[in-house]
Design a protein around this motif. Structure first.
Motif, PDB file in Angstrom:
ATOM      1  N   GLY A 199     -29.190 -39.191 -30.541  1.00  0.00           N
ATOM      2  CA  GLY A 199     -30.089 -40.022 -29.751  1.00  0.00           C
ATOM      3  C   GLY A 199     -31.486 -40.152 -30.319  1.00  0.00           C
ATOM      4  N   GLY A 200     -31.634 -39.938 -31.621  1.00  0.00           N
ATOM      5  CA  GLY A 200     -32.951 -40.043 -32.234  1.00  0.00           C
ATOM      6  C   GLY A 200     -33.855 -38.853 -31.967  1.00  0.00           C
ATOM      7  N   LEU A 201     -33.308 -37.793 -31.364  1.00  0.00           N
ATOM      8  CA  LEU A 201     -34.109 -36.612 -31.023  1.00  0.00           C
ATOM      9  C   LEU A 201     -34.006 -35.547 -32.115  1.00  0.00           C
ATOM     10  CD1 LEU A 201     -33.249 -36.029 -27.255  1.00  0.00           C
ATOM     11  CD2 LEU A 201     -35.299 -37.104 -28.183  1.00  0.00           C
ATOM     12  N   ARG A 202     -35.048 -34.726 -32.189  1.00  0.00           N
ATOM     13  CA  ARG A 202     -34.996 -33.512 -33.002  1.00  0.00           C
ATOM     14  C   ARG A 202     -34.652 -32.339 -32.091  1.00  0.00           C
ATOM     15  NH1 ARG A 202     -40.553 -34.289 -36.575  1.00  0.00           N
ATOM     16  NH2 ARG A 202     -39.891 -36.193 -37.685  1.00  0.00           N
ATOM     17  N   LYS A 203     -34.123 -31.277 -32.678  1.00  0.00           N
ATOM     18  CA  LYS A 203     -33.690 -30.144 -31.863  1.00  0.00           C
ATOM     19  C   LYS A 203     -34.838 -29.568 -31.052  1.00  0.00           C
ATOM     20  CE  LYS A 203     -31.071 -25.844 -32.010  1.00  0.00           C
ATOM     21  NZ  LYS A 203     -30.289 -24.897 -32.841  1.00  0.00           N
ATOM     22  N   ARG A 204     -36.029 -29.488 -31.641  1.00  0.00           N
ATOM     23  CA  ARG A 204     -37.178 -28.941 -30.911  1.00  0.00           C
ATOM     24  C   ARG A 204     -37.473 -29.771 -29.665  1.00  0.00           C
ATOM     25  NH1 ARG A 204     -42.509 -28.032 -34.357  1.00  0.00           N
ATOM     26  NH2 ARG A 204     -41.015 -26.653 -35.419  1.00  0.00           N
ATOM     27  N   GLU A 205     -37.402 -31.094 -29.801  1.00  0.00           N
ATOM     28  CA  GLU A 205     -37.614 -31.963 -28.646  1.00  0.00           C
ATOM     29  C   GLU A 205     -36.512 -31.749 -27.613  1.00  0.00           C
ATOM     30  OE1 GLU A 205     -39.471 -36.051 -30.356  1.00  0.00           O
ATOM     31  OE2 GLU A 205     -37.498 -35.504 -31.164  1.00  0.00           O
ATOM     32  N   GLY A 206     -35.285 -31.586 -28.105  1.00  0.00           N
ATOM     33  CA  GLY A 206     -34.169 -31.386 -27.204  1.00  0.00           C
ATOM     34  C   GLY A 206     -34.285 -30.115 -26.393  1.00  0.00           C
ATOM     35  N   VAL A 207     -34.731 -29.042 -27.032  1.00  0.00           N
ATOM     36  CA  VAL A 207     -34.900 -27.764 -26.330  1.00  0.00           C
ATOM     37  C   VAL A 207     -35.917 -27.904 -25.209  1.00  0.00           C
ATOM     38  CG1 VAL A 207     -35.735 -25.398 -26.581  1.00  0.00           C
ATOM     39  CG2 VAL A 207     -34.178 -26.351 -28.297  1.00  0.00           C
ATOM     40  N   GLU A 208     -36.999 -28.627 -25.475  1.00  0.00           N
ATOM     41  CA  GLU A 208     -38.031 -28.825 -24.451  1.00  0.00           C
ATOM     42  C   GLU A 208     -37.512 -29.714 -23.316  1.00  0.00           C
ATOM     43  OE1 GLU A 208     -41.231 -28.253 -22.340  1.00  0.00           O
ATOM     44  OE2 GLU A 208     -40.871 -27.246 -24.265  1.00  0.00           O
ATOM     45  N   LEU A 209     -36.755 -30.744 -23.678  1.00  0.00           N
ATOM     46  CA  LEU A 209     -36.179 -31.611 -22.653  1.00  0.00           C
ATOM     47  C   LEU A 209     -35.197 -30.848 -21.768  1.00  0.00           C
ATOM     48  CD1 LEU A 209     -35.497 -34.941 -24.590  1.00  0.00           C
ATOM     49  CD2 LEU A 209     -37.069 -34.622 -22.673  1.00  0.00           C
ATOM     50  N   LEU A 210     -34.408 -29.971 -22.377  1.00  0.00           N
ATOM     51  CA  LEU A 210     -33.454 -29.186 -21.598  1.00  0.00           C
ATOM     52  C   LEU A 210     -34.185 -28.263 -20.631  1.00  0.00           C
ATOM     53  CD1 LEU A 210     -30.562 -28.356 -20.998  1.00  0.00           C
ATOM     54  CD2 LEU A 210     -30.707 -26.694 -22.864  1.00  0.00           C
ATOM     55  N   ARG A 211     -35.278 -27.668 -21.090  1.00  0.00           N
ATOM     56  CA  ARG A 211     -36.062 -26.797 -20.215  1.00  0.00           C
ATOM     57  C   ARG A 211     -36.571 -27.581 -18.991  1.00  0.00           C
ATOM     58  NH1 ARG A 211     -39.555 -25.294 -23.680  1.00  0.00           N
ATOM     59  NH2 ARG A 211     -38.379 -23.471 -24.380  1.00  0.00           N
ATOM     60  N   SER A 212     -37.069 -28.774 -19.236  1.00  0.00           N
ATOM     61  CA  SER A 212     -37.553 -29.608 -18.131  1.00  0.00           C
ATOM     62  C   SER A 212     -36.399 -30.013 -17.217  1.00  0.00           C
ATOM     63  CB  SER A 212     -38.237 -30.872 -18.684  1.00  0.00           C
ATOM     64  OG  SER A 212     -39.339 -30.535 -19.491  1.00  0.00           O
ATOM     65  N   GLY A 213     -35.248 -30.316 -17.825  1.00  0.00           N
ATOM     66  CA  GLY A 213     -34.089 -30.706 -17.038  1.00  0.00           C
ATOM     67  C   GLY A 213     -33.580 -29.589 -16.148  1.00  0.00           C
ATOM     68  N   VAL A 214     -33.595 -28.371 -16.659  1.00  0.00           N
ATOM     69  CA  VAL A 214     -33.156 -27.212 -15.875  1.00  0.00           C
ATOM     70  C   VAL A 214     -34.077 -27.010 -14.672  1.00  0.00           C
ATOM     71  CG1 VAL A 214     -32.966 -24.696 -15.922  1.00  0.00           C
ATOM     72  CG2 VAL A 214     -31.971 -26.045 -17.766  1.00  0.00           C
ATOM     73  N   GLU A 215     -35.376 -27.168 -14.871  1.00  0.00           N
ATOM     74  CA  GLU A 215     -36.336 -27.051 -13.771  1.00  0.00           C
ATOM     75  C   GLU A 215     -36.096 -28.132 -12.720  1.00  0.00           C
ATOM     76  OE1 GLU A 215     -40.162 -27.209 -15.573  1.00  0.00           O
ATOM     77  OE2 GLU A 215     -39.999 -25.225 -16.522  1.00  0.00           O
ATOM     78  N   LEU A 216     -35.827 -29.346 -13.195  1.00  0.00           N
ATOM     79  CA  LEU A 216     -35.572 -30.458 -12.278  1.00  0.00           C
ATOM     80  C   LEU A 216     -34.311 -30.216 -11.463  1.00  0.00           C
ATOM     81  CD1 LEU A 216     -36.769 -33.282 -11.604  1.00  0.00           C
ATOM     82  CD2 LEU A 216     -35.153 -34.237 -13.252  1.00  0.00           C
ATOM     83  N   LEU A 217     -33.268 -29.721 -12.116  1.00  0.00           N
ATOM     84  CA  LEU A 217     -32.018 -29.429 -11.413  1.00  0.00           C
ATOM     85  C   LEU A 217     -32.216 -28.350 -10.358  1.00  0.00           C
ATOM     86  CD1 LEU A 217     -29.416 -29.456 -14.331  1.00  0.00           C
ATOM     87  CD2 LEU A 217     -29.666 -31.144 -12.516  1.00  0.00           C
ATOM     88  N   ALA A 218     -33.023 -27.349 -10.664  1.00  0.00           N
ATOM     89  CA  ALA A 218     -33.273 -26.272  -9.702  1.00  0.00           C
ATOM     90  C   ALA A 218     -33.935 -26.823  -8.442  1.00  0.00           C
ATOM     91  CB  ALA A 218     -34.159 -25.204 -10.338  1.00  0.00           C
ATOM     92  N   GLU A 219     -34.901 -27.714  -8.643  1.00  0.00           N
ATOM     93  CA  GLU A 219     -35.597 -28.306  -7.486  1.00  0.00           C
ATOM     94  C   GLU A 219     -34.651 -29.143  -6.634  1.00  0.00           C
ATOM     95  OE1 GLU A 219     -38.724 -31.907  -6.544  1.00  0.00           O
ATOM     96  OE2 GLU A 219     -38.733 -31.020  -8.553  1.00  0.00           O
ATOM     97  N   TYR A 220     -33.875 -30.012  -7.291  1.00  0.00           N
ATOM     98  CA  TYR A 220     -33.001 -30.914  -6.531  1.00  0.00           C
ATOM     99  C   TYR A 220     -31.819 -30.174  -5.917  1.00  0.00           C
ATOM    100  CZ  TYR A 220     -35.298 -35.335  -7.369  1.00  0.00           C
ATOM    101  OH  TYR A 220     -36.199 -36.373  -7.330  1.00  0.00           O
TER     102      TYR A 220
END
Length: 320
Positions: free
Chosen positions: A36-57
């Motif tokens: 998806g045009g992402l680098r692994k470092r960006e992906g790790v940060e996105l996953l961290r944000s996604g996990v936080e979002l999932l916890a809230e919802y």
């Protein structure tokens, strides 16, 4: 801000969605190596944000107690299902999540209809259920190995294309029934390349601590690679519906597969948009009485309400 975040997630996962009514050919339509045009470092940060979002919802989903979510995770051997579940769900409350893995059906399970054992593991309202392999095994492994149908003791069994179309129709109707009753169905196929599967099998053989994950049966099933690709393509074409679409997630890069899976699940929860229940006026009065009673019990020199003292300014405004 939340609306814009939902839009970005929807745009991110749209290329992964199998359009209802489309004809899928996996090798033509979806690249398992895509990042998806992402680098692994960006992906790790996105996953961290996604996990936080999932916890809230997830917390809001449980509090509202109206909807449930079923996530079906399908992949070939070594596709990364276990790791995806572990990483994506790392921040949620385990009380609200149940993971079910489906192996070879037992004698008791074979004594019922083929959806029975899956129906027993559906989520309750407010919960998320994850199927590590799912009812789609009934049109995948059973299709590649049709001799397994004999064990199901079906009356008037008619083999061939007509039988599989009937089974697709039954599954679509079952999922429509679930969604009509407030249970959203999220379907993710982790799309692994043949070469990446070979590499992962060899890693399991090379590392002693991973030997337990390897089975000779995995290599035997690999001989049916083309048959499985055909079965997956037909399944995706026939069962990606408006109410329960399939998402084909590139799985050669584990970090990217986890980002995509988190995004698809987050999108589903944000679409539900669960809200915390509002307390009725009469109950609110009771809460205020209880609050005053607790404040009177404060020891000398301590704030009457420690939480409010930490989170409000001197003029009564909430701290940022």
């Amino acid at each position: 801000m939340e609306d814009r975040g939902a839009e970005r997630i929807a745009e991110f996962i749209e290329p992964l969605r199998v359009r209802p009514g489309s004809t899928v050919r996996l090798e033509r339509d979806f690249d398992p190596r895509d990042k998806g045009g992402l680098r692994k470092r960006e992906g790790v940060e996105l996953l961290r944000s996604g996990v936080e979002l999932l916890a809230e919802y997830q917390q809001r989903l449980a509090a509202q107690d109206t909807y449930g979510v079923l996530m079906c995770l399908q992949a070939l051997d070594a596709g990364g299902k276990d790791g995806t579940i572990r990483h994506v769900m790392s921040g949620v409350n385990p009380q609200g999540v149940r993971v079910s893995s489906f192996k070879v059906p037992s004698a008791e399970e074979l004594g019922h209809d083929y959806l029975w054992r899956y129906a027993r593991r559906l989520p309750a309202r407010g919960d998320i259920a994850i199927f590590n392999r799912s009812h789609y095994e009934e049109v995948l492994v059973v299709r590649v190995h049709p001799e397994l149908l004999v064990r199901q003791r079906l009356p008037g069994l008619v083999e061939g294309a007509k039988f599989w179309k009937q089974r697709y129709r039954e599954i679509n109707h079952w999922e429509r029934y679930l969604t009509d009753n407030g249970f959203r169905v999220v379907k993710i196929f982790l799309n692994l390349s043949k070469e990446e599967q070979r590499t992962r099998f060899l890693k399991r053989l090379d590392l002693p601590e991973k030997n337990w994950k390897f089975s000779a049966a995995d290599v035997r099933e690999r001989r049916y690679w083309d048959d499985y690709q055909h079965a997956f393509s037909e399944m995706l074409s026939a069962t990606s519906t408006r109410w329960a679409p399939w998402y084909v997630v590139p799985a050669d890069h584990k970090w990217y597969a986890r980002v995509c899976t988190a995004a698809v699940l987050a999108h589903t929860l944000m679409d539900i948009d669960p809200q915390y229940p509002k307390v009725a006026k009469a109950a609110r009065k009771e809460l205020l009485v209880a609050k005053r009673n607790l404040e009177r019990e404060a020891p000398e020199g301590r704030p009457a309400d420690p939480y409010a003292a930490r989170h409000t300014t001197a003029d009564g405004r909430k701290r940022r």
